[in-house]
Scaffold this active site. Structure first.
Site, PDB file in Angstrom:
ATOM      1  N   ALA A  37       0.842  -1.209   0.000  1.00  0.00           N
ATOM      2  CA  ALA A  37       0.000   0.000   0.000  1.00  0.00           C
ATOM      3  C   ALA A  37       0.873   1.255   0.000  1.00  0.00           C
ATOM      4  O   ALA A  37       0.609   2.220  -0.737  1.00  0.00           O
ATOM      5  CB  ALA A  37      -0.926  -0.011   1.210  1.00  0.00           C
ATOM      6  N   TYR A 163      24.711  -2.333  12.586  1.00  0.00           N
ATOM      7  CA  TYR A 163      24.558  -1.481  11.396  1.00  0.00           C
ATOM      8  C   TYR A 163      25.891  -1.320  10.672  1.00  0.00           C
ATOM      9  O   TYR A 163      25.984  -1.493   9.456  1.00  0.00           O
ATOM     10  CB  TYR A 163      23.997  -0.110  11.807  1.00  0.00           C
ATOM     11  CG  TYR A 163      23.699   0.804  10.635  1.00  0.00           C
ATOM     12  CD1 TYR A 163      22.510   0.688   9.922  1.00  0.00           C
ATOM     13  CD2 TYR A 163      24.615   1.785  10.245  1.00  0.00           C
ATOM     14  CE1 TYR A 163      22.244   1.535   8.848  1.00  0.00           C
ATOM     15  CE2 TYR A 163      24.357   2.626   9.181  1.00  0.00           C
ATOM     16  CZ  TYR A 163      23.163   2.496   8.477  1.00  0.00           C
ATOM     17  OH  TYR A 163      22.914   3.336   7.405  1.00  0.00           O
ATOM     18  N   SER A 166      26.952  -4.419   8.927  1.00  0.00           N
ATOM     19  CA  SER A 166      26.124  -4.716   7.745  1.00  0.00           C
ATOM     20  C   SER A 166      26.593  -3.904   6.543  1.00  0.00           C
ATOM     21  O   SER A 166      26.598  -4.389   5.408  1.00  0.00           O
ATOM     22  CB  SER A 166      24.645  -4.453   8.027  1.00  0.00           C
ATOM     23  OG  SER A 166      24.345  -3.059   8.053  1.00  0.00           O
TER      24      SER A 166
HETATM   25  P1  NDP Z   1      14.411   5.261   5.766  1.00  0.00           P
HETATM   26  O1  NDP Z   1      14.279   4.573   7.077  1.00  0.00           O
HETATM   27  O2  NDP Z   1      13.764   6.576   5.558  1.00  0.00           O
HETATM   28  O3  NDP Z   1      13.915   4.296   4.592  1.00  0.00           O
HETATM   29  C1  NDP Z   1      14.326   2.961   4.556  1.00  0.00           C
HETATM   30  C2  NDP Z   1      13.529   2.244   3.509  1.00  0.00           C
HETATM   31  O4  NDP Z   1      13.927   0.857   3.515  1.00  0.00           O
HETATM   32  C3  NDP Z   1      12.033   2.271   3.761  1.00  0.00           C
HETATM   33  O5  NDP Z   1      11.339   2.330   2.538  1.00  0.00           O
HETATM   34  C4  NDP Z   1      11.793   0.929   4.431  1.00  0.00           C
HETATM   35  O6  NDP Z   1      10.475   0.448   4.298  1.00  0.00           O
HETATM   36  C5  NDP Z   1      12.746   0.093   3.611  1.00  0.00           C
HETATM   37  N1  NDP Z   1      12.975  -1.225   4.195  1.00  0.00           N
HETATM   38  C6  NDP Z   1      13.392  -1.540   5.432  1.00  0.00           C
HETATM   39  N2  NDP Z   1      13.405  -2.869   5.589  1.00  0.00           N
HETATM   40  C7  NDP Z   1      12.994  -3.413   4.428  1.00  0.00           C
HETATM   41  C8  NDP Z   1      12.785  -4.730   3.963  1.00  0.00           C
HETATM   42  N3  NDP Z   1      12.960  -5.795   4.746  1.00  0.00           N
HETATM   43  N4  NDP Z   1      12.359  -4.914   2.689  1.00  0.00           N
HETATM   44  C9  NDP Z   1      12.141  -3.856   1.890  1.00  0.00           C
HETATM   45  N5  NDP Z   1      12.291  -2.584   2.274  1.00  0.00           N
HETATM   46  C10 NDP Z   1      12.715  -2.364   3.531  1.00  0.00           C
HETATM   47  O7  NDP Z   1      15.997   5.327   5.519  1.00  0.00           O
HETATM   48  P2  NDP Z   1      16.909   6.297   4.629  1.00  0.00           P
HETATM   49  O8  NDP Z   1      16.163   6.809   3.471  1.00  0.00           O
HETATM   50  O9  NDP Z   1      17.588   7.220   5.548  1.00  0.00           O
HETATM   51  O10 NDP Z   1      18.040   5.274   4.158  1.00  0.00           O
HETATM   52  C11 NDP Z   1      18.205   4.854   2.806  1.00  0.00           C
HETATM   53  C12 NDP Z   1      19.550   4.154   2.702  1.00  0.00           C
HETATM   54  O11 NDP Z   1      20.612   5.085   2.969  1.00  0.00           O
HETATM   55  C13 NDP Z   1      19.753   3.018   3.691  1.00  0.00           C
HETATM   56  O12 NDP Z   1      20.501   1.988   3.077  1.00  0.00           O
HETATM   57  C14 NDP Z   1      20.565   3.651   4.794  1.00  0.00           C
HETATM   58  O13 NDP Z   1      21.289   2.684   5.535  1.00  0.00           O
HETATM   59  C15 NDP Z   1      21.467   4.560   3.985  1.00  0.00           C
HETATM   60  N6  NDP Z   1      22.042   5.678   4.724  1.00  0.00           N
HETATM   61  C16 NDP Z   1      21.249   6.633   5.275  1.00  0.00           C
HETATM   62  C17 NDP Z   1      21.817   7.699   5.934  1.00  0.00           C
HETATM   63  C18 NDP Z   1      21.003   8.777   6.530  1.00  0.00           C
HETATM   64  O14 NDP Z   1      21.590   9.676   7.173  1.00  0.00           O
HETATM   65  N7  NDP Z   1      19.677   8.778   6.391  1.00  0.00           N
HETATM   66  C19 NDP Z   1      23.273   7.823   6.083  1.00  0.00           C
HETATM   67  C20 NDP Z   1      24.026   6.753   5.472  1.00  0.00           C
HETATM   68  C21 NDP Z   1      23.410   5.732   4.822  1.00  0.00           C
HETATM   69  P3  NDP Z   1       9.319   0.768   5.415  1.00  0.00           P
HETATM   70  O15 NDP Z   1       8.803   2.151   5.109  1.00  0.00           O
HETATM   71  O16 NDP Z   1       8.310  -0.313   5.175  1.00  0.00           O
HETATM   72  O17 NDP Z   1       9.981   0.690   6.756  1.00  0.00           O
END
Ligand code: NDP
Length: 240
Positions: A37, A163, A166
Site C-alpha cells: 500500500a 549497522y 552490515s
Molecule cells: P528510511 O528509514 O527513511 O527508509 C528505509 C527504507 O527501507 C524504507 O522504505 C523501508 O520500508 C525500507 N525497508 C526496510 N526494511 C525493508 C525490507 N525488509 N524490505 C524492503 N524494504 C525495507 O531510511 P533512509 O532513506 O535514511 O536510508 C536509505 C539508505 O541510505 C539506507 O541503506 C541507509 O542505511 C542509507 N544511509 C542513510 C543515511 C542517513 O543519514 N539517512 C546515512 C548513510 C546511509 P518501510 O517504510 O516499510 O519501513
C-alpha cells in the site's frame, strides 16, 4: 523504450527521492516497497509528477517477493538497467560490541546484507540483459573500516556493531561483485549518501533527501567510462 530502474525501499526517504530523480532522468522506475500500500501511494505521487513509476512489492526478508519482482520486471521489459539497493534498517537494540543485543545484530544483517544479496542475485540475470547495467549499493561512512578505526573521526562515537558491520559487509559485496563483473559493461559501486534527515535518524540528519540522493543517482547514471568497484560520497572517494 525507457530505461528501467528498480529502487528497493523506495516508498520513502532517500530511496523515494532516488526513484523520483531516475524518473526525471527518463526512466521507468519500479518503486520497491515491503508494504504494498505504501509502495502504491509513493508510485502514485510520482505519477502525479508525470513520472513513469510502478510500485512493486519487494521485502528483503521474503524471497518469494524478490523472485516475483524479478519475474514481473522480466515480463515488463526483459531487462533491468539500474538496481539501487537502498532498503535498510537501523535497530534501537543495536549498540557497541560489549553489550549489543545479538538478535538485533542478526536482524540488521538479515535485511541490510543478506536481503541485499538476495535481491542482487535475483536481479543480476536482468542486469546482464541490459546494454550497460548499473548497481548502486547504499552504504554509509559507518561501513568504512578505515574511518571506524580513526578515533578522531566526526562519527567515531557511532559504534553500532550491527549497522556498521552490515554496511562493511555490503562494501565487500560491492568489491567482489565488481570484480566478478569486470569484463562486462555492468558497474557496481557503493555510496555514502551523507547524514540525511529521514525516519532512520528521526530526521536528525543535516542534509535534505535531495542532497542524499544526488551521489547515488550520479552512480546510477554513470557513463561507459565511469568507475566500478568504488566507494563514493558527494565530493569524492571514501576509504574502505
Ligand atoms: P528510511 O528509514 O527513511 O527508509 C528505509 C527504507 O527501507 C524504507 O522504505 C523501508 O520500508 C525500507 N525497508 C526496510 N526494511 C525493508 C525490507 N525488509 N524490505 C524492503 N524494504 C525495507 O531510511 P533512509 O532513506 O535514511 O536510508 C536509505 C539508505 O541510505 C539506507 O541503506 C541507509 O542505511 C542509507 N544511509 C542513510 C543515511 C542517513 O543519514 N539517512 C546515512 C548513510 C546511509 P518501510 O517504510 O516499510 O519501513
Amino acid at each position: 523504450m525507457n530505461k528501467i530502474g528498480l529502487v528497493t525501499g523506495a516508498n520513502k526517504g532517500i530511496g523515494f527521492e532516488i526513484a523520483r530523480q531516475l524518473g526525471k532522468a527518463g526512466f521507468t522506475v519500479f518503486v520497491g516497497a515491503r508494504n504494498a500500500a505504501l509502495g502504491e501511494e509513493a508510485a502514485a505521487n510520482l505519477l502525479a509528477e508525470k513520472l513513469e513509476a510502478r510500485s512493486i512489492e519487494l521485502d528483503l526478508g521474503r524471497q518469494e517477493t524478490i523472485t516475483s519482482a524479478a519475474s514481473a520486471i522480466k515480463s515488463f521489459a526483459g531487462h533491468l538497467d539500474v538496481l539501487v539497493n537502498n532498503a535498510a534498517i537501523a535497530d534501537p537494540a543495536d549498540g557497541p560490541p560489549s553489550t549489543v543485543d545479538i538478535t538485533a545484530v542478526e536482524r540488521i544483517m538479515q535485511t541490510n546484507f543478506f536481503g541485499t544479496l538476495r535481491v542482487t542475485q535475483a536481479m543480476l540475470p536482468l542486469l546482464r540483459e541490459a546494454p550497460a547495467g548499473r548497481v548502486v549499493n547504499l552504504s554509509s561512512g559507518l561501513g568504512s573500516l578505515t574511518l571506524n578505526g580513526d578515533p578522531k573521526w566526526d562519527f567515531a562515537g557511532f559504534k553500532l556493531l550491527g549497522y556498521n558491520t552490515s554496511k562493511a559487509a555490503l562494501n565487500m559485496l560491492t568489491i567482489q561483485l565488481a570484480y566478478e563483473l569486470r569484463d562486462t559493461p555492468i558497474k557496481v559501486n557503493a555510496v555514502n549518501p551523507g547524514y540525511t534527515a529521514t525516519d532512520m535518524n528521526q530526521k536528525q540528519g543535516t542534509q535534505s533527501v535531495e542532497e542524499g540522493a544526488a551521489e547515488p543517482v550520479r552512480l546510477a547514471l554513470l557513463p561507459a567510462d565511469g568507475p566500478t568497484g568504488g566507494f563514493f560520497e558527494t565530493g569524492g572517494l571514501l576509504p574502505w
